[in-house]
Design a protein around this motif. Structure first.
Motif, PDB file in Angstrom:
ATOM      1  N   ASP A   1      47.592  16.139  41.075  1.00 15.16           N
ATOM      2  CA  ASP A   1      48.005  15.017  40.238  1.00 15.16           C
ATOM      3  C   ASP A   1      46.817  14.088  40.012  1.00 15.16           C
ATOM      4  N   ALA A   2      47.033  12.991  39.320  1.00 18.88           N
ATOM      5  CA  ALA A   2      45.949  12.061  38.967  1.00 18.88           C
ATOM      6  C   ALA A   2      45.263  11.468  40.191  1.00 18.88           C
ATOM      7  N   ARG A   3      45.970  11.428  41.323  1.00 18.23           N
ATOM      8  CA  ARG A   3      45.379  10.888  42.556  1.00 18.23           C
ATOM      9  C   ARG A   3      44.659  11.954  43.375  1.00 18.23           C
ATOM     10  N   GLY A   4      44.698  13.195  42.903  1.00 20.37           N
ATOM     11  CA  GLY A   4      44.037  14.273  43.620  1.00 20.37           C
ATOM     12  C   GLY A   4      44.918  14.979  44.640  1.00 20.37           C
ATOM     13  N   VAL A   5      46.216  14.636  44.656  1.00 19.23           N
ATOM     14  CA  VAL A   5      47.153  15.267  45.585  1.00 19.23           C
ATOM     15  C   VAL A   5      47.603  16.605  45.002  1.00 19.23           C
ATOM     16  N   LEU A   6      47.637  17.637  45.842  1.00 20.51           N
ATOM     17  CA  LEU A   6      48.055  18.960  45.383  1.00 20.51           C
ATOM     18  C   LEU A   6      49.522  18.946  44.970  1.00 20.51           C
ATOM     19  N   ASP A   7      49.799  19.427  43.758  1.00 20.52           N
ATOM     20  CA  ASP A   7      51.169  19.521  43.267  1.00 20.52           C
ATOM     21  C   ASP A   7      51.728  20.935  43.411  1.00 20.52           C
ATOM     22  N   TYR A   8      50.948  21.927  42.969  1.00 22.65           N
ATOM     23  CA  TYR A   8      51.424  23.305  43.007  1.00 22.65           C
ATOM     24  C   TYR A   8      50.243  24.253  42.893  1.00 22.65           C
ATOM     25  N   ALA A   9      50.528  25.519  43.107  1.00 13.84           N
ATOM     26  CA  ALA A   9      49.531  26.577  42.895  1.00 13.84           C
ATOM     27  C   ALA A   9      50.076  27.535  41.849  1.00 13.84           C
ATOM     28  N   LEU A  10      49.219  27.933  40.948  1.00 11.66           N
ATOM     29  CA  LEU A  10      49.540  28.943  39.942  1.00 11.66           C
ATOM     30  C   LEU A  10      48.851  30.233  40.359  1.00 11.66           C
ATOM     31  N   ILE A  11      49.610  31.316  40.328  1.00  7.02           N
ATOM     32  CA  ILE A  11      49.045  32.629  40.636  1.00  7.02           C
ATOM     33  C   ILE A  11      49.270  33.521  39.429  1.00  7.02           C
ATOM     34  N   GLU A  12      48.192  34.035  38.899  1.00  4.29           N
ATOM     35  CA  GLU A  12      48.252  34.993  37.797  1.00  4.29           C
ATOM     36  C   GLU A  12      47.463  36.221  38.238  1.00  4.29           C
ATOM     37  N   HIS A  13      48.000  37.380  37.946  1.00  2.99           N
ATOM     38  CA  HIS A  13      47.336  38.626  38.358  1.00  2.99           C
ATOM     39  C   HIS A  13      47.698  39.717  37.373  1.00  2.99           C
ATOM     40  N   GLU A  14      46.773  40.614  37.122  1.00 10.45           N
ATOM     41  CA  GLU A  14      47.022  41.691  36.162  1.00 10.45           C
ATOM     42  C   GLU A  14      47.986  42.744  36.688  1.00 10.45           C
ATOM     43  N   SER A  15      48.190  42.802  37.990  1.00 12.04           N
ATOM     44  CA  SER A  15      49.064  43.823  38.551  1.00 12.04           C
ATOM     45  C   SER A  15      50.524  43.586  38.162  1.00 12.04           C
ATOM     46  N   PRO A  16      51.209  44.630  37.693  1.00 12.08           N
ATOM     47  CA  PRO A  16      52.630  44.476  37.386  1.00 12.08           C
ATOM     48  C   PRO A  16      53.470  44.273  38.639  1.00 12.08           C
ATOM     49  N   TRP A  17      52.863  44.500  39.801  1.00  9.68           N
ATOM     50  CA  TRP A  17      53.575  44.391  41.079  1.00  9.68           C
ATOM     51  C   TRP A  17      53.419  43.003  41.708  1.00  9.68           C
ATOM     52  N   LEU A  18      52.880  42.040  40.957  1.00 11.44           N
ATOM     53  CA  LEU A  18      52.606  40.719  41.526  1.00 11.44           C
ATOM     54  C   LEU A  18      53.826  40.097  42.205  1.00 11.44           C
ATOM     55  N   SER A  19      54.993  40.220  41.605  1.00  8.57           N
ATOM     56  CA  SER A  19      56.175  39.582  42.190  1.00  8.57           C
ATOM     57  C   SER A  19      56.493  40.108  43.585  1.00  8.57           C
ATOM     58  N   SER A  20      55.998  41.294  43.907  1.00 11.30           N
ATOM     59  CA  SER A  20      56.264  41.863  45.234  1.00 11.30           C
ATOM     60  C   SER A  20      55.513  41.138  46.346  1.00 11.30           C
ATOM     61  N   VAL A  21      54.609  40.196  46.005  1.00 11.93           N
ATOM     62  CA  VAL A  21      53.898  39.469  47.058  1.00 11.93           C
ATOM     63  C   VAL A  21      54.859  38.727  47.975  1.00 11.93           C
ATOM     64  N   LEU A  22      56.065  38.450  47.504  1.00 11.83           N
ATOM     65  CA  LEU A  22      57.044  37.785  48.359  1.00 11.83           C
ATOM     66  C   LEU A  22      57.487  38.675  49.519  1.00 11.83           C
ATOM     67  N   LEU A  23      57.245  39.973  49.427  1.00 11.98           N
ATOM     68  CA  LEU A  23      57.563  40.894  50.516  1.00 11.98           C
ATOM     69  C   LEU A  23      56.553  40.806  51.650  1.00 11.98           C
TER      70      LEU A  23
END
Length: 197
Positions: free
Chosen positions: A98-120
């Motif tokens: 955010d504007a104060r430098g506090v972490l809000d979230y992380a974005l993860i983008e990956h070319e692998s179609p299996w990315l959603s499986s990282v929750l396993l």
């Protein structure tokens, strides 16, 4: 838009194609009518579905193909966990502040179609513990894109409208998955609700 500007799907570098014959598990919406799948605790709209790669891309298994290939859920699941561990190790995290430098979230983008499986993967939570603590909220908006928020004191509610807009924008998210919110903690992952449209 609160989430920043995102490239349109046609502007993004084309993902590397997975090898023909590759199999795996990914999170998909129930509306995609998977035939071989397992439920996710607490989820109403999302399941773990089996998939394979053919010359046309990633496809969900039909019951007939699954049986003809002689596959077993447990074997495919264990292979999916191993791939998920490798994906976690190779993920590039884009932390947003955010504007104060506090972490809000992380974005993860990956070319692998299996990315959603990282929750396993049991390695997923430790990747974020230093920044976000021991409990995470994860929204898997698409096959190649997910968002991670701290579960305690996070701002998911602030970003929910933008995530819903992103999910419905097919020029940005080609293979939408879900607006369900997953809690990831030491016990694994489970759905705890859904972002309202």
């Amino acid at each position: 838009m609160l989430l920043g500007s995102f490239a349109r799907a046609e502007d993004v570098t084309k993902p590397e194609e997975p090898a023909v014959g590759e199999t795996g598990i990914l999170l998909v919406s129930r509306v995609s009518s998977p035939k071989v799948y397992a439920p996710i605790e607490g989820a109403k709209d999302t399941v773990l579905a089996t998939a394979y790669v053919d010359k046309y891309g990633v496809r969900l298994f039909s019951r007939e193909k699954w049986e003809a290939d002689g596959l077993a859920w447990e074997g495919l699941y264990q292979a999916a966990v191993k791939r998920a561990d490798e994906l976690v190790d190779s993920m590039e995290l884009q932390f947003k502040r955010d504007a104060r430098g506090v972490l809000d979230y992380a974005l993860i983008e990956h070319e692998s179609p299996w990315l959603s499986s990282v929750l396993l993967s049991r390695r997923f939570l430790p990747r974020f513990e230093r920044e976000f603590g021991e409990r995470l909220h994860v929204v898997v908006v698409g096959r190649h894109r997910l968002f991670v928020f701290p579960a305690d004191g996070g701002k998911l509610d602030v970003y929910s409208p933008a995530l819903a807009d992103l999910y419905h924008d097919d020029s940005v998210v080609r293979h939408p998955v879900s607006l369900e919110v997953f809690l990831v903690d030491k016990d694994g992952f489970r759905a705890i609700g859904e972002i309202e449209d």
